[in-house]
Scaffold this active site. Structure first.
Site, PDB file in Angstrom:
ATOM      1  N   SER A  31       0.832  -1.228  -0.106  1.00  0.00           N
ATOM      2  CA  SER A  31      -0.098  -0.014   0.020  1.00  0.00           C
ATOM      3  C   SER A  31       0.773   1.289   0.018  1.00  0.00           C
ATOM      4  O   SER A  31       1.808   1.377   0.575  1.00  0.00           O
ATOM      5  CB  SER A  31      -0.888   0.026   1.392  1.00  0.00           C
ATOM      6  OG  SER A  31      -1.791  -0.871   1.228  1.00  0.00           O
ATOM      7  N   HIS A  62      -4.022  -0.339  -4.693  1.00  0.00           N
ATOM      8  CA  HIS A  62      -3.343  -1.580  -5.277  1.00  0.00           C
ATOM      9  C   HIS A  62      -3.773  -1.865  -6.738  1.00  0.00           C
ATOM     10  O   HIS A  62      -4.926  -2.100  -7.166  1.00  0.00           O
ATOM     11  CB  HIS A  62      -3.978  -2.728  -4.363  1.00  0.00           C
ATOM     12  CG  HIS A  62      -3.233  -3.157  -3.116  1.00  0.00           C
ATOM     13  ND1 HIS A  62      -2.229  -3.814  -2.970  1.00  0.00           N
ATOM     14  CD2 HIS A  62      -3.494  -2.432  -1.974  1.00  0.00           C
ATOM     15  CE1 HIS A  62      -1.571  -3.604  -1.774  1.00  0.00           C
ATOM     16  NE2 HIS A  62      -2.218  -2.852  -1.177  1.00  0.00           N
ATOM     17  N   HIS A  84      -5.851  -9.721  -1.009  1.00  0.00           N
ATOM     18  CA  HIS A  84      -5.797 -10.013   0.227  1.00  0.00           C
ATOM     19  C   HIS A  84      -6.778 -11.216   0.610  1.00  0.00           C
ATOM     20  O   HIS A  84      -7.596 -11.107  -0.242  1.00  0.00           O
ATOM     21  CB  HIS A  84      -6.062  -8.894   1.228  1.00  0.00           C
ATOM     22  CG  HIS A  84      -4.919  -7.913   0.833  1.00  0.00           C
ATOM     23  ND1 HIS A  84      -5.180  -6.781  -0.320  1.00  0.00           N
ATOM     24  CD2 HIS A  84      -3.833  -7.177   1.457  1.00  0.00           C
ATOM     25  CE1 HIS A  84      -4.225  -6.073  -0.394  1.00  0.00           C
ATOM     26  NE2 HIS A  84      -3.404  -6.359   0.638  1.00  0.00           N
ATOM     27  N   TYR A  86      -8.895 -10.955   3.023  1.00  0.00           N
ATOM     28  CA  TYR A  86     -10.105 -10.265   3.319  1.00  0.00           C
ATOM     29  C   TYR A  86     -10.999  -9.968   2.150  1.00  0.00           C
ATOM     30  O   TYR A  86     -12.019  -9.413   2.370  1.00  0.00           O
ATOM     31  CB  TYR A  86      -9.759  -9.085   4.004  1.00  0.00           C
ATOM     32  CG  TYR A  86      -9.096  -8.053   3.709  1.00  0.00           C
ATOM     33  CD1 TYR A  86      -9.615  -7.233   2.824  1.00  0.00           C
ATOM     34  CD2 TYR A  86      -7.754  -7.754   4.079  1.00  0.00           C
ATOM     35  CE1 TYR A  86      -8.839  -6.187   2.140  1.00  0.00           C
ATOM     36  CE2 TYR A  86      -6.925  -6.838   3.495  1.00  0.00           C
ATOM     37  CZ  TYR A  86      -7.500  -5.976   2.565  1.00  0.00           C
ATOM     38  OH  TYR A  86      -6.548  -5.208   1.959  1.00  0.00           O
ATOM     39  N   GLU A  87     -10.364  -9.880   0.866  1.00  0.00           N
ATOM     40  CA  GLU A  87     -11.325  -9.674  -0.093  1.00  0.00           C
ATOM     41  C   GLU A  87     -11.935 -10.790  -0.446  1.00  0.00           C
ATOM     42  O   GLU A  87     -12.927 -10.517  -1.529  1.00  0.00           O
ATOM     43  CB  GLU A  87     -10.370  -9.100  -1.431  1.00  0.00           C
ATOM     44  CG  GLU A  87      -9.556  -7.981  -1.298  1.00  0.00           C
ATOM     45  CD  GLU A  87      -8.383  -7.655  -2.328  1.00  0.00           C
ATOM     46  OE1 GLU A  87      -8.946  -7.227  -3.207  1.00  0.00           O
ATOM     47  OE2 GLU A  87      -7.403  -7.820  -2.121  1.00  0.00           O
ATOM     48  N   ALA A 114       2.927  -2.364   3.911  1.00  0.00           N
ATOM     49  CA  ALA A 114       2.373  -1.237   5.046  1.00  0.00           C
ATOM     50  C   ALA A 114       1.922  -2.232   6.297  1.00  0.00           C
ATOM     51  O   ALA A 114       1.086  -3.198   6.043  1.00  0.00           O
ATOM     52  CB  ALA A 114       1.442  -0.532   4.726  1.00  0.00           C
ATOM     53  N   MET A 212      -1.904  -7.219   6.978  1.00  0.00           N
ATOM     54  CA  MET A 212      -2.885  -8.248   6.603  1.00  0.00           C
ATOM     55  C   MET A 212      -2.573  -9.057   5.225  1.00  0.00           C
ATOM     56  O   MET A 212      -3.550  -9.611   4.640  1.00  0.00           O
ATOM     57  CB  MET A 212      -4.196  -7.504   6.080  1.00  0.00           C
ATOM     58  CG  MET A 212      -4.722  -6.704   7.165  1.00  0.00           C
ATOM     59  SD  MET A 212      -6.272  -5.688   6.834  1.00  0.00           S
ATOM     60  CE  MET A 212      -6.244  -4.655   8.408  1.00  0.00           C
ATOM     61  N   SER A 213      -1.381  -8.877   4.987  1.00  0.00           N
ATOM     62  CA  SER A 213      -0.836  -9.602   3.542  1.00  0.00           C
ATOM     63  C   SER A 213       0.203 -10.599   3.631  1.00  0.00           C
ATOM     64  O   SER A 213      -0.038 -11.498   3.053  1.00  0.00           O
ATOM     65  CB  SER A 213      -0.456  -8.488   2.558  1.00  0.00           C
ATOM     66  OG  SER A 213       0.738  -7.868   3.312  1.00  0.00           O
ATOM     67  N   ASN A 236       1.534   3.443  10.786  1.00  0.00           N
ATOM     68  CA  ASN A 236       0.760   3.961  11.950  1.00  0.00           C
ATOM     69  C   ASN A 236       1.188   3.238  13.108  1.00  0.00           C
ATOM     70  O   ASN A 236       1.664   1.807  13.051  1.00  0.00           O
ATOM     71  CB  ASN A 236      -0.755   3.716  11.740  1.00  0.00           C
ATOM     72  CG  ASN A 236      -1.193   2.272  11.376  1.00  0.00           C
ATOM     73  OD1 ASN A 236      -0.811   1.896  10.276  1.00  0.00           O
ATOM     74  ND2 ASN A 236      -1.698   1.724  12.445  1.00  0.00           N
ATOM     75  N   HIS A 248      -7.456   3.882   6.605  1.00  0.00           N
ATOM     76  CA  HIS A 248      -6.773   3.323   5.350  1.00  0.00           C
ATOM     77  C   HIS A 248      -6.014   4.492   4.635  1.00  0.00           C
ATOM     78  O   HIS A 248      -4.980   4.161   4.177  1.00  0.00           O
ATOM     79  CB  HIS A 248      -7.790   2.567   4.335  1.00  0.00           C
ATOM     80  CG  HIS A 248      -6.892   2.126   3.130  1.00  0.00           C
ATOM     81  ND1 HIS A 248      -5.832   1.280   3.105  1.00  0.00           N
ATOM     82  CD2 HIS A 248      -7.263   2.234   1.933  1.00  0.00           C
ATOM     83  CE1 HIS A 248      -5.484   0.866   2.052  1.00  0.00           C
ATOM     84  NE2 HIS A 248      -6.207   1.463   1.081  1.00  0.00           N
TER      85      HIS A 248
HETATM   86  N1  HPA Z   1      -3.039  -3.059  11.227  1.00  0.00           N
HETATM   87  C1  HPA Z   1      -3.420  -4.059  10.353  1.00  0.00           C
HETATM   88  N2  HPA Z   1      -2.756  -3.784   9.166  1.00  0.00           N
HETATM   89  C2  HPA Z   1      -2.324  -2.828   8.913  1.00  0.00           C
HETATM   90  C3  HPA Z   1      -2.268  -1.826   9.948  1.00  0.00           C
HETATM   91  C4  HPA Z   1      -2.469  -2.133  11.127  1.00  0.00           C
HETATM   92  O1  HPA Z   1      -2.587  -1.122  12.177  1.00  0.00           O
HETATM   93  N3  HPA Z   1      -1.583  -0.674   9.374  1.00  0.00           N
HETATM   94  C5  HPA Z   1      -1.293  -1.061   7.991  1.00  0.00           C
HETATM   95  N4  HPA Z   1      -1.694  -2.301   7.723  1.00  0.00           N
END
Ligand code: HPA
Length: 273
Positions: A31, A62, A84, A86-87, A114, A212-213, A236, A248
């Site tokens: 990302s 993406h 991903h 989750y998609e 990310a 998440m990847s 973050n 996001h």
């Molecule tokens: N949690 C999960 N996935 C992420 C985060 C997060 O805080 N930041 C970027 N991808």
């Protein structure tokens, strides 16, 4: 033939119809990093939609393209966007592009993503070399009949992230005068961000970053005998570590802001590989 093997073979064939490029390295852009691909002069660009069996990402940021290019003298297949779990895609679908590129000859996987920082010593914008991962909360991409043309039923995972390549990334960070954190990446299911209680749990389990990847991709690549290395951009601090709710947009924005140094690290690393 196993249906998944057939889909991978078909995907490889549909790429082969367009180019005879043989990639050495697969570079997956996370990302906020996708824009890097727009600055390159690729030998060949394929939208995932043009490749049989490649799923198309539905996530903002993406793009869903595969670029073949030479970077620092190495033949690189760049995945601009990934899908991903989750998609709604299965782990096998999520790793199909990687396996396809492995079957075309790629020997190294360079993962970028990310991630949320779980370690209190991290700050947004930090780069973290992934030294290990926890994949216990997501389904294995190797579930189901083993694809024995790639690897064994019970592959060893004692050094998923190649110690030699990790050393090269450390050296690259030094060469580029960049500070580099290190840590354990834990993959969550998403798409919701975590709760503060979950983040405390993951920290207690030894995680330094959550995302998440990436872990399923690393597992499939190791199964296929590839050498794997990965760097997270800490976009973050994870939930509960600050007062601000997560979004996001924030993830993408920090990715974009850190893109310059992230890409300097990626380029210098690839030069040393
Ligand atoms: N949690 C999960 N996935 C992420 C985060 C997060 O805080 N930041 C970027 N991808």
């Amino acid at each position: 033939m196993n249906p998944e093997s057939l889909l991978i073979a078909r995907a490889a064939e549909s790429i082969r119809k367009k180019t005879d490029f043989i990639p050495e390295i697969v570079l997956t852009l996370g990302s906020g990093l996708g824009a890097f691909a727009d600055t390159l002069k690729p030998v060949c660009v394929l939208d995932y939609a043009e490749i049989d069996g490649f799923a198309v990402s539905t996530v903002e940021g993406h793009r869903g393209r595969l670029l073949f290019t030479t970077l620092e003298g190495k033949r690189v297949a760049l995945m601009q966007g990934r899908v991903h779990l989750y998609e709604g895609y299965s782990p096998a679908e999520a790793v199909r592009p990687l396996r396809t590129l492995a079957s075309l000859g790629a020997k190294t996987l360079f993962l970028t993503n990310a991630a949320g920082g779980v370690n209190f010593s991290f700050s947004p914008g930090d780069l973290m070399l992934i030294t290990d991962h926890v994949s216990s909360f997501v389904e294995s991409p190797l579930r189901g009949e083993n694809l024995s043309e790639f690897g064994p039923r019970f592959p060893d995972m004692s050094a998923v992230y190649s110690p030699e390549l990790c050393d090269k990334v450390r050296k690259a960070a030094k060469n580029a005068s960049l500070s580099l954190k290190e840590g354990v990446y834990l993959q969550t299911r998403g798409p919701q961000f975590e709760t503060p209680a979950e983040i405390r749990l993951y920290r207690a389990l030894g995680a330094d970053a959550v995302g998440m990847s990436t872990a399923v991709e690393a597992i499939a690549a190791r199964h296929a005998g590839m050498s794997v290395v990965g760097v997270s951009c800490i976009s973050n601090l994870a939930c509960g570590m600050t007062d601000t709710p997560l979004s996001h947009e924030e993830v993408q924005e920090t990715g974009r802001a850190a893109a310059k140094k992230f890409l300097a690290l990626v380029r210098e690393s690839i030069r040393l590989f």
